[in-house]
Scaffold this motif. Structure first.
Motif, PDB file in Angstrom:
ATOM      1  N   VAL A 146      37.493  52.476  44.077  1.00  8.28           N
ATOM      2  CA  VAL A 146      36.635  52.942  43.390  1.00  8.28           C
ATOM      3  C   VAL A 146      37.743  53.450  42.252  1.00  8.28           C
ATOM      4  N   LEU A 147      38.665  54.213  42.769  1.00  8.55           N
ATOM      5  CA  LEU A 147      39.600  55.086  42.037  1.00  8.55           C
ATOM      6  C   LEU A 147      40.712  54.230  41.365  1.00  8.55           C
ATOM      7  N   THR A 148      40.950  53.071  41.724  1.00  5.25           N
ATOM      8  CA  THR A 148      42.280  52.377  41.366  1.00  5.25           C
ATOM      9  C   THR A 148      41.674  51.629  39.981  1.00  5.25           C
ATOM     10  N   ARG A 149      42.745  51.755  39.255  1.00  3.60           N
ATOM     11  CA  ARG A 149      42.678  51.167  37.795  1.00  3.60           C
ATOM     12  C   ARG A 149      42.538  49.711  37.992  1.00  3.60           C
ATOM     13  N   PRO A 150      41.371  48.890  37.555  1.00  8.61           N
ATOM     14  CA  PRO A 150      41.306  47.670  37.555  1.00  8.61           C
ATOM     15  C   PRO A 150      42.002  46.760  36.442  1.00  8.61           C
ATOM     16  N   ASN A 151      42.060  45.592  36.467  1.00  8.79           N
ATOM     17  CA  ASN A 151      42.653  44.863  35.355  1.00  8.79           C
ATOM     18  C   ASN A 151      41.684  44.492  34.516  1.00  8.79           C
ATOM     19  N   VAL A 152      41.105  45.229  33.523  1.00  9.58           N
ATOM     20  CA  VAL A 152      40.030  45.124  32.661  1.00  9.58           C
ATOM     21  C   VAL A 152      40.648  45.491  31.218  1.00  9.58           C
ATOM     22  N   ASP A 153      39.792  45.047  30.246  1.00  5.14           N
ATOM     23  CA  ASP A 153      40.091  45.214  29.017  1.00  5.14           C
ATOM     24  C   ASP A 153      39.501  46.669  28.549  1.00  5.14           C
ATOM     25  N   HIS A 154      40.592  47.632  28.651  1.00  5.21           N
ATOM     26  CA  HIS A 154      40.221  49.198  28.371  1.00  5.21           C
ATOM     27  C   HIS A 154      39.734  49.531  27.216  1.00  5.21           C
ATOM     28  N   ASN A 155      40.206  48.675  26.196  1.00  4.89           N
ATOM     29  CA  ASN A 155      39.592  49.027  24.916  1.00  4.89           C
ATOM     30  C   ASN A 155      38.216  48.787  24.763  1.00  4.89           C
TER      31      ASN A 155
END
Length: 234
Positions: A146-155
């Motif tokens: 849950v706390l791991t930064r996923p590979n997504v479009d953060h913008n």
């Protein structure tokens, strides 16, 4: 049982529930060096929200609020004790996020239920979900994923949360009372009227205005938006 009797029973439970919440928050305070147990705990009859943490604002003191419709012992469909405790932790995590220094690596996701809040949930064993899931509190939670930064479009994530923030700010602005009882306002259709009652809602203010012999209920934001000023200001 009448609705009046049911409401009385629910309100009679407030001291028990408040003691339950305060006891839990006292334990968490001791662990984290905080003072959440000292905040006011209020109860309402909200049918759409289980609870909330309200930080201090210009017109409200910092507090926790909970709905008796969901946690009241006399209700047939109240949430379970495990889920009730998780609800208390959920709101305490919001309090934590407001008062603790969050490590940078847990600040990658913005928002009220973003990564900072989820990090706080992991410290106290709260379910890191922004909505109620029945019996989720008794399941094992993989906080690391849950706390791991996923590979997504953060913008995109930031834009969505910005929209929610702007909407929340707009609701807060609409709830500010900008007139007083006794003020005289001018309406293009009804003429001059006197504010007789002010009804504050969570995201709006309704003005009960007497025009002649008739009371009209008008949303304050429309008066402000269209420039219906107080007669004294013209």
């Amino acid at each position: 049982m009448t609705k009046k009797d049911m409401l009385k029973l629910l309100h009679d439970e407030e001291p028990i529930l408040r003691a339950e919440i305060t006891a839990l928050y006292s334990v968490l305070d001791h662990k984290l060096g905080l003072h959440g147990a000292e905040l006011p705990i209020t109860f309402g009859m909200d049918e759409k929200a289980l609870g909330s943490y309200l930080p201090a604002s210009y017109d409200n003191e910092e507090q926790f609020q909970f709905s008796l419709f969901f946690i009241g012992f006399c209700m047939n469909e109240q949430i379970s004790k495990n889920d009730r405790i998780n609800l208390y932790k959920h709101e305490y995590a919001h309090y934590m996020a407001h008062h603790l220094s969050i490590p940078d690596k847990y600040n990658w996701q913005p928002g009220v239920h973003g990564s900072a809040w989820k990090y706080c949930c992991s410290l106290i064993g709260a379910v890191p979900s922004d909505y109620y899931i029945e019996d989720a509190s008794i399941k094992k939670i993989d906080y690391e994923s849950v706390l791991t930064r996923p590979n997504v479009d953060h913008n995109q994530v930031r834009m969505l949360d910005t929209y929610r923030t702007q909407r929340a700010y707009k609701n807060m602005e609409n709830a500010k009372i900008k007139y007083e009882v006794g003020d005289t306002v001018s309406h293009p259709k009804f003429g001059e009227g006197t504010v007789k009652e002010i009804e504050q809602q969570p995201s709006s203010v309704r003005l009960h205005i007497l025009f002649g012999e008739e009371i009209k209920i008008i949303d304050q934001k429309w008066l402000v938006k269209t420039g219906y000023k107080k007669v004294a200001e013209r």
